[in-house]
Design an enzyme around this catalytic site. Structure first.
Site, PDB file in Angstrom:
ATOM      1  N   SER A   8       0.844  -1.201   0.000  1.00 36.02           N
ATOM      2  CA  SER A   8       0.000   0.000   0.000  1.00 36.02           C
ATOM      3  C   SER A   8       0.877   1.247   0.000  1.00 36.02           C
ATOM      4  O   SER A   8       2.051   1.201   0.360  1.00 36.02           O
ATOM      5  CB  SER A   8      -0.933  -0.020   1.219  1.00 36.02           C
ATOM      6  N   GLU A  10       0.934   5.504   1.066  1.00 34.41           N
ATOM      7  CA  GLU A  10       0.277   6.539   1.878  1.00 34.41           C
ATOM      8  C   GLU A  10       0.522   7.939   1.312  1.00 34.41           C
ATOM      9  O   GLU A  10       1.633   8.271   0.914  1.00 34.41           O
ATOM     10  CB  GLU A  10       0.820   6.467   3.313  1.00 34.41           C
ATOM     11  N   ARG A  99      -4.713   7.566  17.341  1.00 38.48           N
ATOM     12  CA  ARG A  99      -4.879   8.641  18.323  1.00 38.48           C
ATOM     13  C   ARG A  99      -4.536   9.964  17.662  1.00 38.48           C
ATOM     14  O   ARG A  99      -5.188  10.969  17.860  1.00 38.48           O
ATOM     15  CB  ARG A  99      -3.941   8.411  19.524  1.00 38.48           C
ATOM     16  N   GLY A 100      -3.477   9.931  16.863  1.00 42.51           N
ATOM     17  CA  GLY A 100      -3.039  11.151  16.185  1.00 42.51           C
ATOM     18  C   GLY A 100      -2.159  12.001  17.059  1.00 42.51           C
ATOM     19  O   GLY A 100      -2.026  11.774  18.264  1.00 42.51           O
ATOM     20  N   ASP A 101      -1.525  12.963  16.431  1.00 43.41           N
ATOM     21  CA  ASP A 101      -0.737  13.987  17.118  1.00 43.41           C
ATOM     22  C   ASP A 101      -1.350  15.306  16.706  1.00 43.41           C
ATOM     23  O   ASP A 101      -1.590  15.533  15.522  1.00 43.41           O
ATOM     24  CB  ASP A 101       0.726  13.957  16.647  1.00 43.41           C
ATOM     25  N   HIS A 140       6.876   3.686  20.821  1.00 42.94           N
ATOM     26  CA  HIS A 140       6.260   5.018  20.676  1.00 42.94           C
ATOM     27  C   HIS A 140       6.892   5.982  21.682  1.00 42.94           C
ATOM     28  O   HIS A 140       7.131   5.617  22.832  1.00 42.94           O
ATOM     29  CB  HIS A 140       4.743   4.908  20.918  1.00 42.94           C
ATOM     30  N   GLN A 167       5.277   2.318  12.399  1.00 43.17           N
ATOM     31  CA  GLN A 167       6.064   3.528  12.170  1.00 43.17           C
ATOM     32  C   GLN A 167       7.269   3.106  11.329  1.00 43.17           C
ATOM     33  O   GLN A 167       7.696   1.953  11.396  1.00 43.17           O
ATOM     34  CB  GLN A 167       6.520   4.085  13.534  1.00 43.17           C
ATOM     35  N   PHE A 207      12.288  14.857  11.332  1.00 45.15           N
ATOM     36  CA  PHE A 207      11.039  14.136  11.544  1.00 45.15           C
ATOM     37  C   PHE A 207      11.277  12.890  12.416  1.00 45.15           C
ATOM     38  O   PHE A 207      10.480  12.580  13.312  1.00 45.15           O
ATOM     39  CB  PHE A 207      10.453  13.767  10.172  1.00 45.15           C
ATOM     40  N   HIS A 257       3.930  -1.068   3.580  1.00 48.19           N
ATOM     41  CA  HIS A 257       3.166   0.174   3.426  1.00 48.19           C
ATOM     42  C   HIS A 257       4.208   1.282   3.201  1.00 48.19           C
ATOM     43  O   HIS A 257       5.077   1.493   4.047  1.00 48.19           O
ATOM     44  CB  HIS A 257       2.381   0.419   4.712  1.00 48.19           C
TER      45      HIS A 257
HETATM   46  P1  FAD Z   1      -2.266   5.015  20.608  1.00 47.41           P
HETATM   47  O1  FAD Z   1      -2.300   3.618  20.147  1.00 47.41           O
HETATM   48  O2  FAD Z   1      -3.480   5.557  21.270  1.00 47.41           O
HETATM   49  O3  FAD Z   1      -1.007   5.158  21.572  1.00 47.41           O
HETATM   50  C1  FAD Z   1      -0.485   6.421  21.913  1.00 47.41           C
HETATM   51  C2  FAD Z   1       0.445   6.301  23.125  1.00 47.41           C
HETATM   52  O4  FAD Z   1      -0.314   6.094  24.306  1.00 47.41           O
HETATM   53  C3  FAD Z   1       1.431   5.141  23.077  1.00 47.41           C
HETATM   54  O5  FAD Z   1       2.601   5.546  23.749  1.00 47.41           O
HETATM   55  C4  FAD Z   1       0.744   4.029  23.843  1.00 47.41           C
HETATM   56  O6  FAD Z   1       1.684   3.141  24.442  1.00 47.41           O
HETATM   57  C5  FAD Z   1      -0.046   4.815  24.885  1.00 47.41           C
HETATM   58  N1  FAD Z   1      -1.363   4.266  25.163  1.00 47.41           N
HETATM   59  C6  FAD Z   1      -2.223   3.685  24.276  1.00 47.41           C
HETATM   60  N2  FAD Z   1      -3.364   3.361  24.891  1.00 47.41           N
HETATM   61  C7  FAD Z   1      -3.248   3.758  26.182  1.00 47.41           C
HETATM   62  C8  FAD Z   1      -4.086   3.726  27.327  1.00 47.41           C
HETATM   63  N3  FAD Z   1      -5.330   3.187  27.256  1.00 47.41           N
HETATM   64  N4  FAD Z   1      -3.640   4.249  28.491  1.00 47.41           N
HETATM   65  C9  FAD Z   1      -2.393   4.789  28.576  1.00 47.41           C
HETATM   66  N5  FAD Z   1      -1.541   4.850  27.528  1.00 47.41           N
HETATM   67  C10 FAD Z   1      -1.968   4.343  26.362  1.00 47.41           C
HETATM   68  N6  FAD Z   1      -0.728  10.905  12.920  1.00 47.41           N
HETATM   69  C11 FAD Z   1      -1.650  11.808  12.481  1.00 47.41           C
HETATM   70  O7  FAD Z   1      -1.830  12.848  13.125  1.00 47.41           O
HETATM   71  N7  FAD Z   1      -2.378  11.569  11.336  1.00 47.41           N
HETATM   72  C12 FAD Z   1      -2.240  10.436  10.603  1.00 47.41           C
HETATM   73  O8  FAD Z   1      -2.920  10.253   9.594  1.00 47.41           O
HETATM   74  C13 FAD Z   1      -1.275   9.462  11.037  1.00 47.41           C
HETATM   75  N8  FAD Z   1      -1.087   8.295  10.383  1.00 47.41           N
HETATM   76  C14 FAD Z   1      -0.244   7.350  10.879  1.00 47.41           C
HETATM   77  C15 FAD Z   1      -0.145   6.115  10.233  1.00 47.41           C
HETATM   78  C16 FAD Z   1       0.707   5.125  10.723  1.00 47.41           C
HETATM   79  C17 FAD Z   1       0.776   3.796  10.010  1.00 47.41           C
HETATM   80  C18 FAD Z   1       1.489   5.380  11.882  1.00 47.41           C
HETATM   81  C19 FAD Z   1       2.428   4.334  12.414  1.00 47.41           C
HETATM   82  C20 FAD Z   1       1.399   6.596  12.533  1.00 47.41           C
HETATM   83  C21 FAD Z   1       0.527   7.594  12.049  1.00 47.41           C
HETATM   84  N9  FAD Z   1       0.366   8.808  12.695  1.00 47.41           N
HETATM   85  C22 FAD Z   1      -0.534   9.746  12.230  1.00 47.41           C
HETATM   86  C23 FAD Z   1       1.138   9.126  13.907  1.00 47.41           C
HETATM   87  C24 FAD Z   1       0.355   8.737  15.187  1.00 47.41           C
HETATM   88  O9  FAD Z   1      -0.867   9.404  15.232  1.00 47.41           O
HETATM   89  C25 FAD Z   1       1.212   9.096  16.387  1.00 47.41           C
HETATM   90  O10 FAD Z   1       2.313   8.247  16.463  1.00 47.41           O
HETATM   91  C26 FAD Z   1       0.473   9.213  17.703  1.00 47.41           C
HETATM   92  O11 FAD Z   1       1.373   9.814  18.637  1.00 47.41           O
HETATM   93  C27 FAD Z   1       0.017   7.897  18.291  1.00 47.41           C
HETATM   94  O12 FAD Z   1      -1.046   7.380  17.610  1.00 47.41           O
HETATM   95  P2  FAD Z   1      -1.519   5.857  17.903  1.00 47.41           P
HETATM   96  O13 FAD Z   1      -2.724   5.619  17.120  1.00 47.41           O
HETATM   97  O14 FAD Z   1      -0.381   4.943  17.783  1.00 47.41           O
HETATM   98  O15 FAD Z   1      -1.900   6.039  19.459  1.00 47.41           O
END
Ligand code: FAD
Length: 276
Positions: A8, A10, A99-101, A140, A167, A207, A257
């Site tokens: 895929s 992106e 979750r996003g940033d 992460h 990542q 980055f 990907h």
């Molecule tokens: P989560 O899975 O929610 O985790 C975030 C952090 O919190 C981790 O450190 C985890 O260990 C911790 N955590 C998770 N759940 C809990 C809980 N219940 N209690 C306490 N701690 C917890 N960013 C964008 O803004 N837009 C995008 O489109 C985007 N696309 C991406 C695509 C891919 C394939 C990847 C790998 C990353 C992408 N990102 C994107 C970056 C991503 O949003 C960031 O890395 C963000 O900081 C974490 O998102 P996540 O979904 O991994 O979060």
């Protein structure tokens, strides 16, 4: 290469008319290679809500299978529900749930863990969407530690995710060790390596620092030695990333990907080198 493996590409959603026109050409050229799907990122906090949706829907209308990334950001549930309905109505059946940033400049916003978004999508749309989540072979940056990070990845799968995309990384051992640890922790779903081609050393270094990806010293040293010679950077980048992908695929990764940065090259060249 084995076409049971999944490939895929992106994109990020373009902001300008020129960017939109360019993406039409880039997506047509990369689509000609025959990837399984494209994905379009989402600015957490809704900063690209309309752009992401428009890009995804117009690419699908052009016959290019494309899926959205999605996160809650500061949005209320109704906004997310409306988006899910629109995607479903447009025939989209996969979402990258994150979750996003929050982009800098958007101030303090609440960040809702991806696990909750996965649960929300399952609660409201059942099994309609294939759900992808993010995974971190090099841990992460916010995680308390590697075990803790894998525990939360497991919770995303338990909530209903189908597979994960990582990542980007350049240490192949980090990926395979991570996958092994995931399996030991009961994760039996595919974890697709996310691969970032190398085109510009300074951008990549900046980055990588913020997202916690390591560029190995030998790669940094080589890239620095090229200075402003962008042709040598590209050539070396293609060689290194091709070798990385070859090892991943030969040693059992379920696919790749590619983080394309909305460019045809070097993605197309790497794809051709792999003989996909
Ligand atoms: P989560 O899975 O929610 O985790 C975030 C952090 O919190 C981790 O450190 C985890 O260990 C911790 N955590 C998770 N759940 C809990 C809980 N219940 N209690 C306490 N701690 C917890 N960013 C964008 O803004 N837009 C995008 O489109 C985007 N696309 C991406 C695509 C891919 C394939 C990847 C790998 C990353 C992408 N990102 C994107 C970056 C991503 O949003 C960031 O890395 C963000 O900081 C974490 O998102 P996540 O979904 O991994 O979060």
């Amino acid at each position: 290469m084995n076409r049971d493996q999944r490939f895929s590409f992106e994109f990020f959603p373009p902001k300008t008319d020129a960017g939109k026109e360019k993406l039409k050409l880039v997506s047509a050229e990369l689509n000609a290679l025959g990837p399984d799907f494209f994905s379009v990122t989402y600015g957490a906090g809704g900063s690209t809500r309309a752009n992401t949706k428009d890009t995804v829907i117009s690419m699908n209308a052009a016959g290019i299978s494309t899926v959205p990334h999605l996160s809650f950001g500061n949005d209320d549930e109704q906004v997310i529900l409306d988006l899910l309905r629109e995607y479903k109505a447009a025939g989209i059946s996969r979402i990258v749930a994150l979750r996003g940033d929050v982009p800098s400049g958007m101030g303090a916003q609440r960040l809702i863990y991806a696990e909750e978004l996965v649960q929300f999508i399952r609660d409201h749309t059942g099994d309609h969407f294939q759900l992808e989540v993010a995974a971190y072979p090099e841990v992460h940056p916010d995680a308390k530690g590697p075990e803790n990070d894998i525990e939360f990845l497991k919770r995303k799968f338990d909530a209903g995710a189908n597979s994960a995309i990582t990542q980007y990384f350049y240490n192949v051992e980090a990926y395979f060790y991570f996958v092994e640890q995931c399996q030991k922790n009961g994760i039996d779903r595919p974890i697709y390596p996310g691969i970032m081609p190398i085109t510009n050393y300074h951008n990549l270094a900046r980055f990588s620092k913020s997202c916690g990806a390591e560029i190995p010293r030998w790669i940094c040293q080589r890239l620095e030695s090229f200075g402003n010679d962008s042709e040598s950077v590209q050539e070396f980048g293609i060689e290194v990333v091709t070798q990385l992908c070859q090892r991943l695929l030969a040693e059992g990764a379920p696919g790749i990907h590619f983080y394309t940065m909305n460019q045809v090259e070097p993605n197309r060249q790497i794809w051709k080198n792999l003989g996909i």
